[in-house]
Design an enzyme around this catalytic site. Structure first.
Site, PDB file in Angstrom:
ATOM      1  N   TYR A 118       9.552  -1.538  -2.592  1.00  0.00           N
ATOM      2  CA  TYR A 118       8.993  -2.093  -3.922  1.00  0.00           C
ATOM      3  C   TYR A 118       7.706  -2.602  -3.941  1.00  0.00           C
ATOM      4  O   TYR A 118       7.431  -3.509  -3.121  1.00  0.00           O
ATOM      5  CB  TYR A 118      10.101  -2.893  -4.632  1.00  0.00           C
ATOM      6  CG  TYR A 118       9.433  -3.468  -5.797  1.00  0.00           C
ATOM      7  CD1 TYR A 118       9.891  -2.956  -7.228  1.00  0.00           C
ATOM      8  CD2 TYR A 118       8.765  -4.446  -5.893  1.00  0.00           C
ATOM      9  CE1 TYR A 118       9.550  -3.299  -8.315  1.00  0.00           C
ATOM     10  CE2 TYR A 118       8.475  -5.160  -7.088  1.00  0.00           C
ATOM     11  CZ  TYR A 118       8.699  -4.324  -8.266  1.00  0.00           C
ATOM     12  OH  TYR A 118       8.177  -5.039  -9.539  1.00  0.00           O
ATOM     13  N   GLU A 206       3.638  -0.650 -11.422  1.00  0.00           N
ATOM     14  CA  GLU A 206       5.016  -1.084 -10.511  1.00  0.00           C
ATOM     15  C   GLU A 206       5.500   0.346 -10.100  1.00  0.00           C
ATOM     16  O   GLU A 206       5.459   1.241 -10.854  1.00  0.00           O
ATOM     17  CB  GLU A 206       5.924  -1.417 -11.540  1.00  0.00           C
ATOM     18  CG  GLU A 206       7.263  -1.734 -10.729  1.00  0.00           C
ATOM     19  CD  GLU A 206       8.550  -2.289 -11.745  1.00  0.00           C
ATOM     20  OE1 GLU A 206       8.873  -3.382 -11.683  1.00  0.00           O
ATOM     21  OE2 GLU A 206       8.861  -1.470 -12.437  1.00  0.00           O
TER      22      GLU A 206
END
Length: 400
Positions: A118, A206
């Site tokens: 991530y 993101e």
């Protein structure tokens, strides 16, 4: 301004970030054609069909499917297109899927030495600086990771205007446990990602997951991107990416009318001039026992046309039980505002089914109050904040 996954990936690719390639389609037939084209261009034999909506958690709602044949591409795309996709980030009504992204399968069959990470770039509001947030636990909800294993979330704060420094990019790759070619790939990936964030005037990039393949390639499999609306004047090409179908219809209508409007979930509509006064007005509403139904700033003018438009936008919300108009007459005179309110109410006739409380303060406030009192309309004038709060409370009690 939120972007779809395919739009965010286009921006990333322009800055040199390797992305999972895909083609957007709005019919099942176009999805099949996209899959055939991807097979020629990438060699992929499987395809991922992804719903394109402004919400995360699409997979949990059935909006991401793997197709292993062209027949499955057509079937799955047909099932996803037009569906109301409900995810943890949508309302209970969900979002209608108007298009899908047909993407190459980057998870090679039989591959075992893969890893998902991530990585996001966003603004650290406490420090007023951009930051990189990253974790070795990619491919799952980062909120779950933060709750159960917060020690697996790391961050790097960046110096404004400097971008990410080489030692910071290396630190991220090292912390994620990468070595050799994968280490070099991740350093380049993060550097390009931070450049995309800065140069596009974004507030969020993101990537979840960031995939490391068995041959040590680093790829963005997803992209959630939010651009700063205030900077869109510098990016006319990005402004054209806006998809109003994904936004609240009343907010879109208000924007076209030049009004600053944000829908909330309360029972008292509010109309003000100035963002600071709007925040104070929402506090007044809370103190009166109600909850604000919206943020609506009509700006420095309050003529009949703008006030009437504001009324219609507020009343589109069936939860509204009262309307509080709070205007400070600094630039604009209160008596002119009062005349605009009176004219708007008369134009709308009997279509305003809720009490209206008007608090005017500033130049000619007393005259404005007198005009409203003598108008014969069901509009209640107030001069002080306390008086306005009391009248909102009484209106809500009468409606209960």
């Amino acid at each position: 301004m939120n972007l779809h996954e395919y739009q965010g990936k286009d921006i990333l690719s322009a800055f040199g970030v390797r992305v999972q390639r895909g083609i957007v389609a709005d019919t099942a037939e176009k999805a099949v054609a996209a899959a055939q084209r991807l097979s020629v261009e990438t060699g992929t034999r499987w395809w991922v069909i992804k719903a394109q909506v402004h919400a995360g958690g699409r997979g949990k709602g059935g909006g991401v499917k793997l197709a292993k044949s062209l027949g499955e591409v057509k079937t799955l795309a047909g099932q996803i297109l037009g569906m109301r996709l409900i995810t943890p980030q949508t309302t209970k009504e969900g979002k209608r899927v108007n298009q899908v992204l047909v993407a190459e399968d980057v998870y090679y069959p039989g591959e075992s030495d893969i890893q998902e990470y991530y990585i996001s770039v966003l603004l650290n509001r406490a420090e007023g600086k951009p930051m990189v947030v990253y974790s070795p636990e990619g491919g799952v909800d980062i909120e779950t990771v933060a709750t159960h294993t917060p020690n697996k979330i790391y961050s790097q704060t960046l110096a404004p205007g400097m971008g990410i420094l080489p030692f910071q990019a290396r630190q991220i790759a090292f912390t994620l446990g990468l070595r050799g070619q994968a280490f070099k790939e991740l350093v380049g990936f993060v550097t390009a990602l931070c450049q995309a964030y800065e140069k596009s005037d974004a507030s969020l990039f993101e990537i979840n997951p960031v995939l490391k393949t068995s041959d040590d390639k680093i790829t963005a499999v997803d992209a959630k991107v939010t651009l700063d609306n205030s900077a869109l004047f510098r990016h006319k090409d990005y402004a054209n990416l806006r998809d109003t179908r994904e936004e609240d219809p009343t907010e879109v209508e208000a924007g076209r009318a030049g009004l600053n409007f944000i829908k909330l979930d309360g029972n008292v509509g509010c109309m003000v001039n100035g963002a600071g006064l709007a925040m104070a007005t929402m506090d007044i509403i809370k103190l009166s026992g109600g909850n604000p139904a919206n943020f609506l700033d009509i700006g420095g003018t309050a003529d009949a046309k703008r006030v009437e438009k504001g009324f219609r936008i507020i009343l589109a919300d069936s939860n509204v039980k009262a309307i509080l108009i709070n205007i400070f007459g600094g630039i604009v005179r209160c008596d002119r505002v009062a005349q605009g309110i009176i004219d708007a109410c008369k134009n709308m006739g009997d279509t305003i089914p809720v009490p209206i409380i008007v608090r005017l303060q500033g130049t000619h406030a007393e005259l404005a109050e007198e005009m409203i009192d003598k108008s014969g309309l069901s509009v209640h004038a107030a001069v002080s904040l306390q008086a306005a709060s009391d009248k909102v409370g009484k209106a809500l009690t009468a409606k209960a």
